[in-house]
Scaffold this active site. Structure first.
Site, PDB file in Angstrom:
ATOM      1  N   HIS A 217     -26.400  32.878   4.634  1.00 17.19           N
ATOM      2  CA  HIS A 217     -26.849  32.118   5.798  1.00 17.19           C
ATOM      3  C   HIS A 217     -25.732  31.222   6.335  1.00 17.19           C
ATOM      4  CE1 HIS A 217     -29.573  28.751   7.471  1.00 17.19           C
ATOM      5  NE2 HIS A 217     -29.678  29.772   8.300  1.00 17.19           N
TER       6      HIS A 217
ATOM      7  N   HIS B 293     -24.296  26.287  14.948  1.00 15.65           N
ATOM      8  CA  HIS B 293     -25.759  26.348  14.897  1.00 15.65           C
ATOM      9  C   HIS B 293     -26.443  25.426  15.894  1.00 15.65           C
ATOM     10  CE1 HIS B 293     -29.774  25.129  13.412  1.00 15.65           C
ATOM     11  NE2 HIS B 293     -29.888  26.405  13.118  1.00 15.65           N
TER      12      HIS B 293
END
Length: 289
Positions: free
Chosen positions: A38, A80
């Site tokens: 991730h 992100h």
């Protein structure tokens, strides 16, 4: 990207490998879930940086996930949040530019930022990579990429532009489409756009849609990718019972699982992949035979 350029790119991409389809299953025949790092191996290196890709490779993890957004001058970068505060020193470098949104900074300005010291001073040289830099590093390690188009509502045309970068870097050829690339988003419209632009690209819809709605998403996606706390054996079975865009059962990649016991729990649900900050921990939860 100007509208004319977007249209030209879209036309070109429709003809690029449009008839190619991905491999049936990212697990390549294994009974163990695929492990996806991730934002790279983000428990061990600053998320979404080249260092995190390198760390995943060092751990022997094949799949890497990332997040793609766009700068003020149209460069795709891997970060992100929709602002730069949490993972860079933007407040120190540009103190008068609040709220420090990615879309309000040029690529050159973002390239000046320290994207690693927030995680550990040893990573002070880390930078926010461009998408090109990121996919080139993934390619260097012969890894696979789960690419998330982040906040597409902020960046009209980002789907076309993302596919263009992937195409330029050789990621839309047969070997890459055949099991090395998945494009996902929380936005069903964005996933649908990617599928329409290049039907050969394997796609995933993030979230946990109602079972009754799965059929309409299956027309343009290959995966339903929910948070692990929102699923059950029956939900995963319901997803698997529906045929996805490439004529195979929809897959489930779940997130974000960082311990062995939870990894074994969701594996028992029948998930196809586990997205994790600690890919070594999750991998080692399933002993090799």
């Amino acid at each position: 990207m100007h509208a004319r350029a977007v249209a030209a790119t879209a036309t070109a991409l429709l003809g690029t490998a449009a008839l190619l389809v991905p491999a049936p299953d990212a697990r390549a025949g294994s009974d163990r879930p695929t492990v996806i790092a991730h934002r790279g191996a983000s428990a061990y290196a600053p998320e979404n940086t080249l260092d995190a890709v390198d760390k995943a490779a060092e751990l022997g993890v094949d799949w890497v996930e990332n997040d793609v957004q766009r700068t003020k001058d149209g460069e795709l970068v891997v970060v992100h949040d929709d602002n730069l505060r949490r993972t860079t020193d933007v407040e120190e470098v540009f103190p008068d530019r609040a709220p420090w949104k990615v879309k309000d900074f040029t690529a050159a300005e973002i390239a000046r930022l320290d994207a690693g010291s927030w995680f550990d001073p040893a990573y002070a040289d880390a930078r926010v990579p461009t998408l090109k830099q990121f996919v080139d590093r993934v390619e260097l390690h012969h890894q696979e990429l789960l690419l998330e188009i982040k906040n597409p509502e902020l960046y009209p045309g980002i789907e076309q532009q993302t596919l263009k970068v992937l195409d330029n870097e050789g990621w839309l050829d047969g070997p890459h489409l055949d099991g090395r690339l998945i494009v996902q988003s929380f936005s069903a419209d964005s996933v649908r756009t990617v599928h329409e632009l290049n039907p050969g690209v394997k796609t995933g819809l993030l979230g946990t849609p109602a079972v009754a709605d799965l059929g309409r998403y299956a027309a343009f996606t290959d995966q339903i990718n929910p948070s692990y706390g929102s699923i059950s054996t029956s939900y995963v079975a319901s997803v698997h019972a529906i045929e996805g865009a490439h004529g195979r059962p929809l897959e489930v990649f779940t997130w974000t699982v960082n311990d062995a016991s939870t990894a074994r729990l969701v594996a028992g649900y029948g998930v196809d992949g586990i997205i994790t900050n600690t890919p070594d921990v999750v991998r080692d939860a399933f002993p090799t035979e």
